[in-house]
Motif scaffolding. Structure first.
Motif, PDB file in Angstrom:
ATOM      1  N   TYR A 135     103.487  -5.125  -0.595  1.00 21.09           N
ATOM      2  CA  TYR A 135     103.611  -4.756   0.820  1.00 21.09           C
ATOM      3  C   TYR A 135     102.760  -5.631   1.734  1.00 21.09           C
ATOM      4  O   TYR A 135     103.138  -5.873   2.887  1.00 21.09           O
TER       5      TYR A 135
ATOM      6  N   ARG B 235     111.404   9.560   7.921  1.00 20.91           N
ATOM      7  CA  ARG B 235     110.116   8.990   7.524  1.00 20.91           C
ATOM      8  C   ARG B 235     109.024   9.335   8.545  1.00 20.91           C
ATOM      9  O   ARG B 235     107.867   9.525   8.175  1.00 20.91           O
TER      10      ARG B 235
ATOM     11  N   GLU C  90     117.141   7.709   8.547  1.00 18.74           N
ATOM     12  CA  GLU C  90     115.963   7.368   7.744  1.00 18.74           C
ATOM     13  C   GLU C  90     114.706   7.254   8.600  1.00 18.74           C
ATOM     14  O   GLU C  90     113.631   7.725   8.205  1.00 18.74           O
TER      15      GLU C  90
ATOM     16  N   ALA D  51     101.571   3.035  11.586  1.00 14.92           N
ATOM     17  CA  ALA D  51     102.869   3.387  11.003  1.00 14.92           C
ATOM     18  C   ALA D  51     103.541   4.495  11.805  1.00 14.92           C
ATOM     19  O   ALA D  51     104.750   4.444  12.068  1.00 14.92           O
TER      20      ALA D  51
ATOM     21  N   ARG E  35     107.268   0.846   7.094  1.00 18.61           N
ATOM     22  CA  ARG E  35     107.019   1.259   5.715  1.00 18.61           C
ATOM     23  C   ARG E  35     105.846   0.497   5.121  1.00 18.61           C
ATOM     24  O   ARG E  35     105.032   1.065   4.373  1.00 18.61           O
ATOM     25  N   CYS E  36     105.738  -0.796   5.428  1.00 15.00           N
ATOM     26  CA  CYS E  36     104.613  -1.583   4.933  1.00 15.00           C
ATOM     27  C   CYS E  36     103.296  -1.023   5.464  1.00 15.00           C
ATOM     28  O   CYS E  36     102.323  -0.875   4.708  1.00 15.00           O
TER      29      CYS E  36
ATOM     30  N   TYR F 184     107.177   4.420  13.520  1.00 17.47           N
ATOM     31  CA  TYR F 184     108.187   5.425  13.183  1.00 17.47           C
ATOM     32  C   TYR F 184     108.612   6.223  14.416  1.00 17.47           C
ATOM     33  O   TYR F 184     109.773   6.629  14.538  1.00 17.47           O
TER      34      TYR F 184
ATOM     35  N   GLU G 233     102.703   2.017   6.388  1.00 17.79           N
ATOM     36  CA  GLU G 233     102.454   3.292   5.707  1.00 17.79           C
ATOM     37  C   GLU G 233     101.891   3.057   4.314  1.00 17.79           C
ATOM     38  O   GLU G 233     100.905   3.697   3.920  1.00 17.79           O
ATOM     39  N   GLU G 234     102.504   2.174   3.569  1.00 18.08           N
ATOM     40  CA  GLU G 234     102.059   1.908   2.198  1.00 18.08           C
ATOM     41  C   GLU G 234     100.661   1.302   2.161  1.00 18.08           C
ATOM     42  O   GLU G 234      99.916   1.518   1.204  1.00 18.08           O
TER      43      GLU G 234
ATOM     44  N   LEU H 124     111.261  -1.645   7.865  1.00 18.28           N
ATOM     45  CA  LEU H 124     110.493  -2.188   6.742  1.00 18.28           C
ATOM     46  C   LEU H 124     109.044  -2.428   7.145  1.00 18.28           C
ATOM     47  O   LEU H 124     108.118  -2.160   6.361  1.00 18.28           O
TER      48      LEU H 124
END
Length: 250
Positions: A139, A197, A193, A178, A167-168, A182, A170-171, A164
């Motif tokens: 990530y 999320r 989605e 994040a 998501r990176c 979102y 978040e990870e 994406l």
């Protein structure tokens, strides 16, 4: 009644229906009824298969069936094309197929090989590389690729790339950043989605009331959408319902 007889009857009825719907001479029905398996086999070869080849829906169904039976078939075909003609388009197609199949290592290698010369900052290729990196769990590298993409192509817009990037973040544990990404995606992403999320990350960080509001609004909105949209987004809507139930129990 023996299974063999039942199967023969089912095949004969199916072929008879095809005769009527396709407007073929009705004598085919008598031949099919008299000839059993042999007649069915002949009819499928001379009538059903040619129709499938000329019917877009038939070709699509056949393609999906082959994909289930042999998921590597298209990849092998694209690999042969690349070996015969090493063009940018053939390399791109194979890279995307590897990405779709979850072969992230080869997808990364192929996308990197495309990012040279006049294509060194091609945004679609950079996005493909970032997707392959994220797929393999890298990530940090995916985030760096996406940031380089935007730096080189400031006017480029991609909902998939935006999702994406969120998501990176978040990870990588950058929760506030994040959530902000979102939040924007909840209104702009063309699907469920992004909203899902957003609500899930709120819930994971104990912002339960906000998470409930997101999921409830998501489900209310989905009810107003056409049926085909709800079918397409069924997995995310189901996941939202499960999260809402879990939040109600907490």
């Amino acid at each position: 009644m023996p299974v063999v007889v039942l199967l023969s009857l089912a095949l004969q009825v199916g072929c008879a229906v095809h005769v009527v719907r396709s407007g073929r001479p009705l004598y085919w029905i008598w031949l099919i009824l008299i000839g059993s398996y042999l007649a069915v086999a002949v009819y499928v070869l001379v009538a059903v298969l040619p129709d499938l080849r000329h019917d877009p829906r038939g070709r699509q169904a056949a393609s999906k069936a082959m994909q289930v039976i042999d998921p590597q078939r298209r990849r092998r075909e694209l690999q042969r094309r690349l070996e015969l003609s090493d063009t940018v388009d053939n390399r791109r197609r194979l890279a995307q197929e590897c990405l779709d199949l979850g072969d992230y290592a080869n997808a990364q290698e192929l996308f990197r090989s495309l990012l040279v010369g006049m294509y060194a900052t091609e945004p679609d290729f950079m996005l493909g590389l970032a997707q392959a990196q994220a797929g393999s769990g890298a990530y940090t590298e995916a985030r760096q690729t996406l940031e380089a993409l935007i730096a080189a192509n400031p006017s480029y817009r991609s909902s998939e790339g935006h999702l994406l990037y969120a998501r990176c973040l978040e990870e990588l544990g950058e929760t506030d950043a994040a959530l902000e990404e979102y939040r924007v995606l909840a209104d702009s992403y063309p699907g469920e989605e992004g909203r899902f999320r957003y609500g899930r990350l709120l819930g994971r960080h104990q912002r339960l009331a906000e998470a409930r509001d997101v999921f409830e609004a998501q489900l209310r909105r989905a009810k107003l959408m056409p049926g085909y949209y709800r079918r397409k987004e069924q997995a995310w809507l189901k996941a939202a319902k499960l999260e809402l139930t879990r939040l109600g129990e907490s």
